[in-house]
Design a protein around this motif. Structure first.
Motif, PDB file in Angstrom:
ATOM      1  N   ASN A 134       0.807  -1.226   0.000  1.00  0.00           N
ATOM      2  CA  ASN A 134       0.000   0.000   0.000  1.00  0.00           C
ATOM      3  C   ASN A 134       0.841   1.276   0.000  1.00  0.00           C
ATOM      4  OD1 ASN A 134      -2.525  -1.343   0.056  1.00  0.00           O
ATOM      5  ND2 ASN A 134      -2.306  -1.685   2.257  1.00  0.00           N
ATOM      6  N   THR A 135       2.145   1.128  -0.158  1.00  0.00           N
ATOM      7  CA  THR A 135       3.018   2.306  -0.168  1.00  0.00           C
ATOM      8  C   THR A 135       3.063   2.927  -1.560  1.00  0.00           C
ATOM      9  OG1 THR A 135       4.413   1.365   1.571  1.00  0.00           O
ATOM     10  CG2 THR A 135       5.348   3.163   0.281  1.00  0.00           C
ATOM     11  N   VAL A 136       2.883   4.243  -1.615  1.00  0.00           N
ATOM     12  CA  VAL A 136       3.041   4.994  -2.858  1.00  0.00           C
ATOM     13  C   VAL A 136       4.413   5.657  -2.809  1.00  0.00           C
ATOM     14  CG1 VAL A 136       2.191   6.922  -4.266  1.00  0.00           C
ATOM     15  CG2 VAL A 136       0.565   5.407  -3.103  1.00  0.00           C
ATOM     16  N   ASN A 137       5.265   5.319  -3.766  1.00  0.00           N
ATOM     17  CA  ASN A 137       6.615   5.870  -3.808  1.00  0.00           C
ATOM     18  C   ASN A 137       6.724   6.938  -4.890  1.00  0.00           C
ATOM     19  OD1 ASN A 137       8.080   4.060  -1.867  1.00  0.00           O
ATOM     20  ND2 ASN A 137       7.234   2.523  -3.251  1.00  0.00           N
ATOM     21  N   ILE A 138       7.288   8.075  -4.507  1.00  0.00           N
ATOM     22  CA  ILE A 138       7.507   9.177  -5.455  1.00  0.00           C
ATOM     23  C   ILE A 138       8.998   9.504  -5.441  1.00  0.00           C
ATOM     24  CG2 ILE A 138       7.023  11.600  -5.995  1.00  0.00           C
ATOM     25  CD1 ILE A 138       4.328  11.229  -4.473  1.00  0.00           C
ATOM     26  N   VAL A 139       9.602   9.453  -6.613  1.00  0.00           N
ATOM     27  CA  VAL A 139      11.001   9.853  -6.757  1.00  0.00           C
ATOM     28  C   VAL A 139      11.030  11.121  -7.599  1.00  0.00           C
ATOM     29  CG1 VAL A 139      13.275   9.237  -7.665  1.00  0.00           C
ATOM     30  CG2 VAL A 139      11.840   7.480  -6.581  1.00  0.00           C
ATOM     31  N   VAL A 140      11.657  12.152  -7.073  1.00  0.00           N
ATOM     32  CA  VAL A 140      11.720  13.434  -7.797  1.00  0.00           C
ATOM     33  C   VAL A 140      13.170  13.902  -7.814  1.00  0.00           C
ATOM     34  CG1 VAL A 140      11.099  14.705  -5.684  1.00  0.00           C
ATOM     35  CG2 VAL A 140      10.872  15.815  -7.915  1.00  0.00           C
ATOM     36  N   SER A 141      13.575  14.460  -8.953  1.00  0.00           N
ATOM     37  CA  SER A 141      14.949  14.948  -9.038  1.00  0.00           C
ATOM     38  C   SER A 141      15.069  16.059 -10.067  1.00  0.00           C
ATOM     39  CB  SER A 141      15.898  13.805  -9.424  1.00  0.00           C
ATOM     40  OG  SER A 141      17.238  14.260  -9.427  1.00  0.00           O
ATOM     41  N   ASN A 142      15.818  17.084  -9.674  1.00  0.00           N
ATOM     42  CA  ASN A 142      16.275  18.113 -10.606  1.00  0.00           C
ATOM     43  C   ASN A 142      17.793  17.960 -10.653  1.00  0.00           C
ATOM     44  OD1 ASN A 142      16.751  20.366 -12.170  1.00  0.00           O
ATOM     45  ND2 ASN A 142      16.473  21.818 -10.492  1.00  0.00           N
ATOM     46  N   PRO A 143      18.263  16.944 -11.403  1.00  0.00           N
ATOM     47  CA  PRO A 143      19.694  16.619 -11.358  1.00  0.00           C
ATOM     48  C   PRO A 143      20.520  17.536 -12.250  1.00  0.00           C
ATOM     49  CG  PRO A 143      18.600  15.209 -12.942  1.00  0.00           C
ATOM     50  CD  PRO A 143      17.526  16.108 -12.360  1.00  0.00           C
ATOM     51  N   PRO A 144      21.840  17.460 -12.166  1.00  0.00           N
ATOM     52  CA  PRO A 144      22.673  18.177 -13.143  1.00  0.00           C
ATOM     53  C   PRO A 144      22.343  17.669 -14.546  1.00  0.00           C
ATOM     54  CG  PRO A 144      23.996  17.355 -11.307  1.00  0.00           C
ATOM     55  CD  PRO A 144      22.648  16.726 -11.181  1.00  0.00           C
ATOM     56  N   TYR A 145      22.109  18.590 -15.477  1.00  0.00           N
ATOM     57  CA  TYR A 145      21.783  18.131 -16.842  1.00  0.00           C
ATOM     58  C   TYR A 145      22.304  19.046 -17.957  1.00  0.00           C
ATOM     59  CZ  TYR A 145      17.745  21.326 -16.190  1.00  0.00           C
ATOM     60  OH  TYR A 145      16.927  22.409 -15.941  1.00  0.00           O
ATOM     61  N   ILE A 146      23.071  20.064 -17.600  1.00  0.00           N
ATOM     62  CA  ILE A 146      23.592  20.974 -18.627  1.00  0.00           C
ATOM     63  C   ILE A 146      24.913  20.402 -19.153  1.00  0.00           C
ATOM     64  CG2 ILE A 146      24.406  23.310 -19.134  1.00  0.00           C
ATOM     65  CD1 ILE A 146      22.677  24.213 -16.699  1.00  0.00           C
ATOM     66  N   ARG A 147      24.973  20.151 -20.463  1.00  0.00           N
ATOM     67  CA  ARG A 147      26.216  19.645 -21.050  1.00  0.00           C
ATOM     68  C   ARG A 147      27.284  20.737 -21.019  1.00  0.00           C
ATOM     69  NH1 ARG A 147      23.452  17.359 -26.478  1.00  0.00           N
ATOM     70  NH2 ARG A 147      22.387  19.361 -26.183  1.00  0.00           N
ATOM     71  N   LEU A 148      28.522  20.327 -20.844  1.00  0.00           N
ATOM     72  CA  LEU A 148      29.620  21.293 -20.762  1.00  0.00           C
ATOM     73  C   LEU A 148      29.678  22.169 -22.009  1.00  0.00           C
ATOM     74  CD1 LEU A 148      32.393  19.131 -19.086  1.00  0.00           C
ATOM     75  CD2 LEU A 148      31.373  21.220 -18.164  1.00  0.00           C
ATOM     76  N   SER A 149      29.288  21.629 -23.142  1.00  0.00           N
ATOM     77  CA  SER A 149      29.296  22.407 -24.384  1.00  0.00           C
ATOM     78  C   SER A 149      28.234  23.506 -24.387  1.00  0.00           C
ATOM     79  CB  SER A 149      29.091  21.493 -25.596  1.00  0.00           C
ATOM     80  OG  SER A 149      27.851  20.802 -25.488  1.00  0.00           O
ATOM     81  N   GLU A 150      27.269  23.423 -23.456  1.00  0.00           N
ATOM     82  CA  GLU A 150      26.203  24.425 -23.365  1.00  0.00           C
ATOM     83  C   GLU A 150      26.544  25.532 -22.363  1.00  0.00           C
ATOM     84  OE1 GLU A 150      22.770  21.038 -24.222  1.00  0.00           O
ATOM     85  OE2 GLU A 150      23.004  21.879 -22.220  1.00  0.00           O
ATOM     86  N   LYS A 151      27.708  25.409 -21.734  1.00  0.00           N
ATOM     87  CA  LYS A 151      28.137  26.371 -20.714  1.00  0.00           C
ATOM     88  C   LYS A 151      28.110  27.803 -21.237  1.00  0.00           C
ATOM     89  CE  LYS A 151      31.932  26.753 -17.374  1.00  0.00           C
ATOM     90  NZ  LYS A 151      33.251  26.173 -16.994  1.00  0.00           N
ATOM     91  N   LYS A 152      28.492  27.972 -22.498  1.00  0.00           N
ATOM     92  CA  LYS A 152      28.561  29.311 -23.105  1.00  0.00           C
ATOM     93  C   LYS A 152      27.190  29.961 -23.250  1.00  0.00           C
ATOM     94  CE  LYS A 152      28.691  27.262 -27.762  1.00  0.00           C
ATOM     95  NZ  LYS A 152      28.753  25.848 -27.317  1.00  0.00           N
ATOM     96  N   LEU A 153      26.114  29.182 -23.129  1.00  0.00           N
ATOM     97  CA  LEU A 153      24.758  29.724 -23.267  1.00  0.00           C
ATOM     98  C   LEU A 153      24.243  30.333 -21.959  1.00  0.00           C
ATOM     99  CD1 LEU A 153      23.135  26.734 -25.238  1.00  0.00           C
ATOM    100  CD2 LEU A 153      24.119  28.832 -26.206  1.00  0.00           C
ATOM    101  N   LEU A 154      24.952  30.090 -20.872  1.00  0.00           N
ATOM    102  CA  LEU A 154      24.480  30.521 -19.555  1.00  0.00           C
ATOM    103  C   LEU A 154      24.954  31.928 -19.216  1.00  0.00           C
ATOM    104  CD1 LEU A 154      25.229  27.269 -17.515  1.00  0.00           C
ATOM    105  CD2 LEU A 154      23.077  27.917 -18.600  1.00  0.00           C
TER     106      LEU A 154
END
Length: 299
Positions: free
Chosen positions: A193-213
């Motif tokens: 009867n357990t409802v499990n919720i996994v939530v994450s805002n993990p690191p996801y910006i590729r190093l090549s996208e660094k210049k866009l920040l």
């Protein structure tokens, strides 16, 4: 003594090259002045219109904060806090600054689970908790959640999350775990009867996208909370998903914040691992930035 209006003009001129949009400079101005004067925006507007004077001590404090801003330091770090779901959260360079997109992800969870069957217990795993804004908001909005595990690899981040939990008078379980290095053997109460919720805002910006920040993100926000290698940008999604597959029985709802440039790769990855009912949503800017999926394993 300087007038409010003169400081306002000086503030704009100092930051206009860093923040080309006048509206953004104005927002930063009000965040700083309402913090320093401990008042609301309306009071600041009145002082501006009346061209009231600022005493030397306060003016000196404002100028020092302005120099921090001129060095690209984010306003949230300058004043030491930000707001998430209209709740105040302490932040510094040890944690990623919560964004509106993450509020949307949390709102999605609250929508999906607004009614919990009284025969079911709910437990949440917030992976990469940072300031604790996701865990604390969920516990505040849904106190019936029995366990919330706020997990982070950085003890400094967990210290901030602990302060924020005390600030909002909620209890969450803080765990110092590096998900890339171990299997997250967290003791949990689990039954059919357990409802499990996994939530994450993990690191996801590729190093090549660094210049866009914006420079203030790159210079001040924690590197480990932002970037992933170009050759394996899904590293955190895969690690978390395989952990779910190995560790859980019953139904697991997973919610991820994602990189809009590789959302199709994330969908394919989740499908291959065995997740179903995959849904993707756009954020307030129109980008695909969040995904929900379900994993089900019979005992």
């Amino acid at each position: 003594m300087k007038s409010f209006y003169k400081f306002y003009r000086f503030f704009q001129n100092t930051l206009k090259n860093l923040y080309p949009e006048a509206k953004e400079v104005e927002n930063i101005f009000f965040l700083l002045t309402t913090h320093i004067f401990q008042c609301d925006k309306t009071t600041i507007l009145l002082r501006l219109s009346r061209k009231e004077k600022i005493n030397f001590f306060t003016y000196d404090k404002l100028i020092k904060k302005l120099w921090e801003l001129k060095k690209n330091r984010p306003i949230q770090y300058v004043i030491g806090h930000t707001y998430f779901f209209d709740m105040k959260f302490i932040v510094n360079e040890k944690v990623f600054i919560p964004r509106p997109e993450t509020e949307e992800l949390v709102y999605w969870i609250l929508q999906d689970h607004h009614k919990v069957n009284r025969n079911h217990s709910v437990q949440v795993f917030d992976i990469g908790t940072g300031s604790g804004c996701i865990s604390i908001t969920l516990k505040k909005k849904k106190p019936e959640i029995i366990h919330i595990y706020a997990i982070d690899s950085a003890q400094g981040a967990l210290d901030i999350a602990s302060e924020n939990a005390k600030l909002h008078n909620v209890k969450i379980s803080l765990k110092n775990i590096d998900i890339l290095k171990n299997s997250m053997n967290i003791p949990t109460k689990m039954n059919k009867n357990t409802v499990n919720i996994v939530v994450s805002n993990p690191p996801y910006i590729r190093l090549s996208e660094k210049k866009l920040l914006h420079p203030n993100i790159v210079q001040y926000e924690p590197y480990q909370a932002l970037f992933v290698p170009d050759e394996d940008p899904l590293i955190f999604y895969k690690k978390i998903s395989f952990w779910i597959k190995k560790r859980f029985t019953g139904i697991v709802y997973v919610y991820f914040e994602i990189n809009q440039f590789i959302y199709l790769d994330i969908i394919d990855c989740l499908k291959q691992i065995g997740f179903t009912n995959i849904e993707i949503r756009r954020d307030f800017q129109g980008f695909f930035r969040m995904i929900r999926a379900i994993y089900y394993e019979k005992k």
